[in-house]
Design a protein around this motif. Structure first.
Motif, short mmCIF file in Angstrom:
data_model
loop_
_atom_site.label_atom_id
_atom_site.label_comp_id
_atom_site.label_asym_id
_atom_site.label_seq_id
_atom_site.Cartn_x
_atom_site.Cartn_y
_atom_site.Cartn_z
N ASP A 232 29.72 46.16 54.17
CA ASP A 232 30.55 47.35 54.37
C ASP A 232 31.52 47.20 55.53
OD1 ASP A 232 28.56 47.33 56.30
OD2 ASP A 232 28.30 49.51 56.30
N VAL A 235 34.61 44.16 53.59
CA VAL A 235 35.41 44.43 52.38
C VAL A 235 35.70 45.92 52.31
CG1 VAL A 235 34.43 42.47 51.12
CG2 VAL A 235 33.39 44.73 50.86
N ASP A 238 35.41 50.46 48.38
CA ASP A 238 35.23 50.47 46.93
C ASP A 238 34.75 49.11 46.38
OD1 ASP A 238 37.63 49.20 47.53
OD2 ASP A 238 38.67 49.94 45.75
N GLN A 239 34.63 48.10 47.26
CA GLN A 239 34.15 46.79 46.82
C GLN A 239 32.71 46.47 47.28
OE1 GLN A 239 36.78 43.44 47.50
NE2 GLN A 239 38.62 44.71 47.29
N ALA A 242 29.89 46.25 44.45
CA ALA A 242 30.03 45.11 43.54
C ALA A 242 29.71 43.79 44.24
CB ALA A 242 31.44 45.07 42.97
N LEU A 243 30.18 43.62 45.48
CA LEU A 243 29.88 42.40 46.22
C LEU A 243 28.37 42.32 46.50
CD1 LEU A 243 30.63 39.84 47.74
CD2 LEU A 243 31.17 41.26 49.73
N LEU A 278 35.37 39.80 40.36
CA LEU A 278 35.54 40.57 41.58
C LEU A 278 36.99 40.53 42.08
CD1 LEU A 278 32.33 39.46 43.53
CD2 LEU A 278 32.68 41.60 42.28
N PRO A 279 37.45 41.61 42.70
CA PRO A 279 38.76 41.59 43.35
C PRO A 279 38.66 40.88 44.70
CG PRO A 279 37.73 43.72 43.69
CD PRO A 279 36.79 42.93 42.81
N GLU A 280 39.81 40.52 45.24
CA GLU A 280 39.83 39.96 46.59
C GLU A 280 39.67 41.06 47.63
OE1 GLU A 280 39.56 37.00 47.37
OE2 GLU A 280 40.25 35.85 45.64
N SER A 282 36.47 40.15 47.97
CA SER A 282 35.08 39.95 47.54
C SER A 282 34.93 38.68 46.71
CB SER A 282 34.60 41.15 46.73
OG SER A 282 34.47 42.29 47.55
N LYS A 283 35.93 38.37 45.90
CA LYS A 283 35.85 37.19 45.04
C LYS A 283 35.69 35.92 45.88
CE LYS A 283 38.42 34.67 41.45
NZ LYS A 283 39.66 34.67 40.63
#
Length: 393
Positions: A232, A235, A238-239, A242-243, A278-280, A282-283
């Protein structure tokens, strides 16, 4: 008659050492004559049905390992960060070995640690579990409970044991591969460096039974746990979920790689595929986790981890910042541990001098909170003597 009396006295003195040695032989799974000797004094035991232990955060499961002839007090045995909690195979094995030594063993797991989270709620859970266990007629002997905490629960158990509500109910507390200061341990996991007066600590290490103190590059498992706890902060909000899900899957696969390697392979592959969804950023972070790229992920997390050193929650997470227990403290650590470095035990032992009754041992027979190295007679004897000292309480 004098000779017979002398033999009886020698036997009474020697038997506790045989019991301690037998426990180490069983825990290390030593074969041959050693195993035969360990079986000579071993207790039969049973596993009771799962019970419910109340805590302020809700009920948690527990399981009692009941020796056929309980000759020692009840121990509360607490695993570290692991999804399987009280069902983790190595924890079960340790509970069985302790029960065979005459201890009643109640295993409980903090839910946050099963989610790979190191939080103040874990310390609260340990405190509540000790208090409840000490009040149950079926578990109490003299009203005091021994505590054995593994990995991160080791340090947290020491913090809990010093709290006012249970400090008079603790017979002893043992940290098995635990930490002294959580912020310092996180710094190691992100940089490979151990902070503190290392020269003074290295001189103290000989007292703990080691001719060296291993500081090795950190294990990727520990760094993945660190990322999960700091997600937290690195990222966007909102990610985070998922991460965290991806890291959780990787940690599950890592656990399976130890206990059931074939099952780990498809989980590792699934996490690599999940990374692509995953978006960046996080990816990229998930890629570093999957690639075990400690050299890339560590520098990202290091300043974030270091910023937590003065966080108000740290006293509930670090023995060196908390009121020490009045009960004896035992510190056991694998000398070459690369999840929580053995220097944590050395520095904690130094900190506790003059503040508490403390005994420590660095052992080459242990990796991270597990007795599984090739044994030498010297290492086995040192570990047996350490356990004999615990058995006095």
């Amino acid at each position: 008659m004098i000779a017979v009396a002398l033999l009886v006295v020698i036997g009474l003195v020697a038997l506790p050492y045989f019991d301690a040695l037998g426990f180490i032989i069983r825990a290390a799974d030593l074969p041959g004559t050693a195993a035969t000797m360990a079986a000579w004094r071993a207790n039969a035991f049973t596993r009771d049905a799962e019970i419910t232990v109340p805590t302020r955060s809700g009920a948690i499961p527990g399981r009692f390992f009941r020796p056929s002839r309980q000759t020692r007090r009840t121990l509360l045995l607490i695993p570290g960060v692991h999804r399987d909690g009280i069902n983790e195979s190595r924890l079960v094995g340790l509970a069985e070995d302790l029960a065979a030594t005459g201890y009643g063993v109640l295993t409980v797991a903090a839910p946050d640690l099963q989610r790979f989270k190191i939080t103040p709620q874990v310390t609260d859970t340990i405190e509540d579990a000790v208090k409840w266990t000490s009040e149950q007629p079926q578990f109490r002997t003299d009203g005091k409970i021994g505590i054995v905490g593994i990995s991160f629960s080791g340090g947290l158990s020491i913090v809990a044991a010093g709290r006012e509500s249970i400090r008079d109910r603790v017979a002893f507390v043992m940290s098995f591969g635990g930490h002294g200061d959580l912020a310092r341990a996180m710094h190691y996991l992100t940089t490979g460096e151990v902070l503190g007066d290392l020269e003074k600590a290295k001189k103290s290490s000989a007292v703990l039974g080691a001719d060296h103190v291993g500081v090795h590059p950190p294990h990727d498992y520990g760094l993945a746990v660190t990322l999960l706890n700091l997600a937290d902060r690195v990222v966007p909000p909102d990610q985070v979920a998922a991460l965290s899900k991806g890291i959780d899957g990787f940690l599950l696969a890592s656990s399976l790689a130890v206990t059931d390697p074939p099952k780990a392979i498809p989980v590792f592959e699934a996490m690599k595929a999940y990374q692509q969804t995953l978006p960046e950023p996080s990816k990229t972070y998930m890629q570093y986790v999957n690639d075990r790229a400690v050299d890339k992920l560590g520098p990202i997390l290091s300043p974030v981890a270091d910023a937590l050193k003065d966080h108000p929650a740290m006293p509930s997470l670090s023995p060196e910042r908390a009121t020490p227990p009045t009960a004896p403290i035992f510190l056991l650590h694998g000398v070459d541990d690369n999840v929580i470095p053995s220097m944590e035990t050395v520095l904690l032992a130094e900190h506790l001098k003059g503040k508490a009754r403390v005994e420590g041992l660095l052992s080459g027979l242990i990796t991270h909170a597990e007795v599984n190295r090739t044994a030498t007679s010297t290492e086995v004897w040192r570990l047996a003597k350490f356990w004999r000292d615990i058995m006095k309480y």
